[in-house]
Write an enzyme that holds these catalytic residues in place. Structure first.
Site, PDB file in Angstrom:
ATOM      1  N   ALA A 132      11.339   7.847   1.028  1.00  0.00           N
ATOM      2  CA  ALA A 132      11.561   7.761   2.470  1.00  0.00           C
ATOM      3  C   ALA A 132      10.192   7.723   3.146  1.00  0.00           C
ATOM      4  O   ALA A 132       9.258   8.364   2.675  1.00  0.00           O
ATOM      5  CB  ALA A 132      12.350   8.973   2.938  1.00  0.00           C
ATOM      6  N   LYS A 133      10.100   6.978   4.236  1.00  0.00           N
ATOM      7  CA  LYS A 133       8.828   6.938   4.981  1.00  0.00           C
ATOM      8  C   LYS A 133       8.850   8.069   6.001  1.00  0.00           C
ATOM      9  O   LYS A 133       9.204   7.882   7.169  1.00  0.00           O
ATOM     10  CB  LYS A 133       8.667   5.582   5.675  1.00  0.00           C
TER      11      LYS A 133
END
Ligand code: PMP
Length: 306
Positions: free
Chosen positions: A156-157
């Site tokens: 996930a960013k």
């Protein structure tokens, strides 16, 4: 003309000066936010800007948000429309970068992912090359390892996870290198760069670390896997890579929306191949820049006109 002039903030496009958050904002305190980074490329012949793989970026945005329990108030279609509207208003005649950001916008003290108001903002900036792509760069192996899926999930960013990237990049710069290669959280394998994926060429085979080696599944990485197979007829393998395999690789390059395709000339002071731009990297670079500027009809579905 100073750019950017606008942002999408609290549900509408406003002058950038009006897009301000409270100092108590939960995500500012704890990094409880997710984001994306997209590029729009200026095509001087067509005199148009094209956003590259917008759909894929917003799918990843949704997935990052899901992992961090952020309910996006907009659909992928709406986010895409807002992005185009924002870029139209900016009217760039150069390459630009778009930063969508979904965050815990409440003012509560305490790091938790529930019971918080949440919101989305989007802004853009003009952006040339983030790394030098004209000549191979010098990189080192970072003494900071990548975060693991069970600490801060790298797939996930997540805003807060970029402290990890900042430590790596800063250490590299202070030691006279351009960028860092980061090992997996257990230190056993090559993961990626501070904010970009990595590819290795050895004996004509293109290899890149697999999704389970603490990487972000890069959209540029997926693009390269596809075009290397389909256009350059290369064998592409996703497998764990040892640090010292990099020392004897024939070619190495970073890739990412920001990094684009950036050749690596030395790793830990060892020359990669002859230290010059390799043939595979050169071909991929040339093809990539044609595709992102919408010069290749087959891939024009990846380019959304502004
Ligand atoms: N890894 C990390 C940690 C990144 O921040 C990025 C940039 N988004 C990438 C890889 C490359 O991903 P993409 O090609 O989707 O930009």
């Amino acid at each position: 003309m100073d750019n950017p002039r606008y942002a999408f903030f609290e549900g509408k496009i406003v002058p950038i000066e009006q897009a301000k958050v409270d100092i108590r904002t939960n995500s500012l305190q704890y990094g409880t936010a997710v984001f994306e980074g997209l590029r729009s490329y200026w095509n001087p012949q067509a005199e148009k800007n094209y956003v590259f793989r917008m759909q894929e970026h917003y799918i990843r945005f949704e997935e990052s948000a899901k992992i961090l329990m952020i309910n996006l108030p907009y659909s992928i279609k709406e986010l895409s429309e807002i992005t185009i509207e924002l870029l139209k208003k900016e009217g760039y005649k150069e390459d630009a970068y778009v930063r969508p950001f979904a965050y815990n916008s409440g003012l509560h003290i305490g790091p938790k992912l529930v019971g918080n108001p949440q919101d989305v903002f989007i802004y853009s900036i003009p952006l040339g090359d983030y790394l030098d792509i004209s000549k191979p760069i010098d990189v080192c192996t970072s003494s900071w390892t990548r975060i693991s899926d069970n600490s801060i999930p790298p797939r996930a960013k997540i805003a807060g996870s970029y402290v990890n990237a900042a430590l790596q990049k800063t250490e590299a710069l202070l030691n006279g290198f351009d960028e860092a290669i980061v090992l997996t959280s257990d230190g056993q394998h090559v993961s990626e760069g501070s904010a970009m994926n990595i590819f290795m060429v050895k004996n004509g085979i293109l290899s890149t670390p697999p999704l389970v080696d603490d990487i972000l599944e890069g959209i540029t990485r997926n693009t390269i896997i596809e075009i290397a197979k389909d256009e350059l007829d290369l064998e592409v393998v996703q497998r764990s890579i040892d640090r010292t395999e990099l020392y004897t690789a024939h070619e190495l390059f970073f890739c990412g929306t920001g990094a684009q395709i950036s050749p690596i000339g030395t790793v830990d002071k060892r020359k990669v191949g002859d230290g010059k731009l390799g043939e595979v990297t050169r071909k991929l670079q040339a093809l990539y820049f044609k595709i992102v500027k919408n010069h290749v009809e087959k891939y024009s579905c990846w380019c959304t006109e502004v």
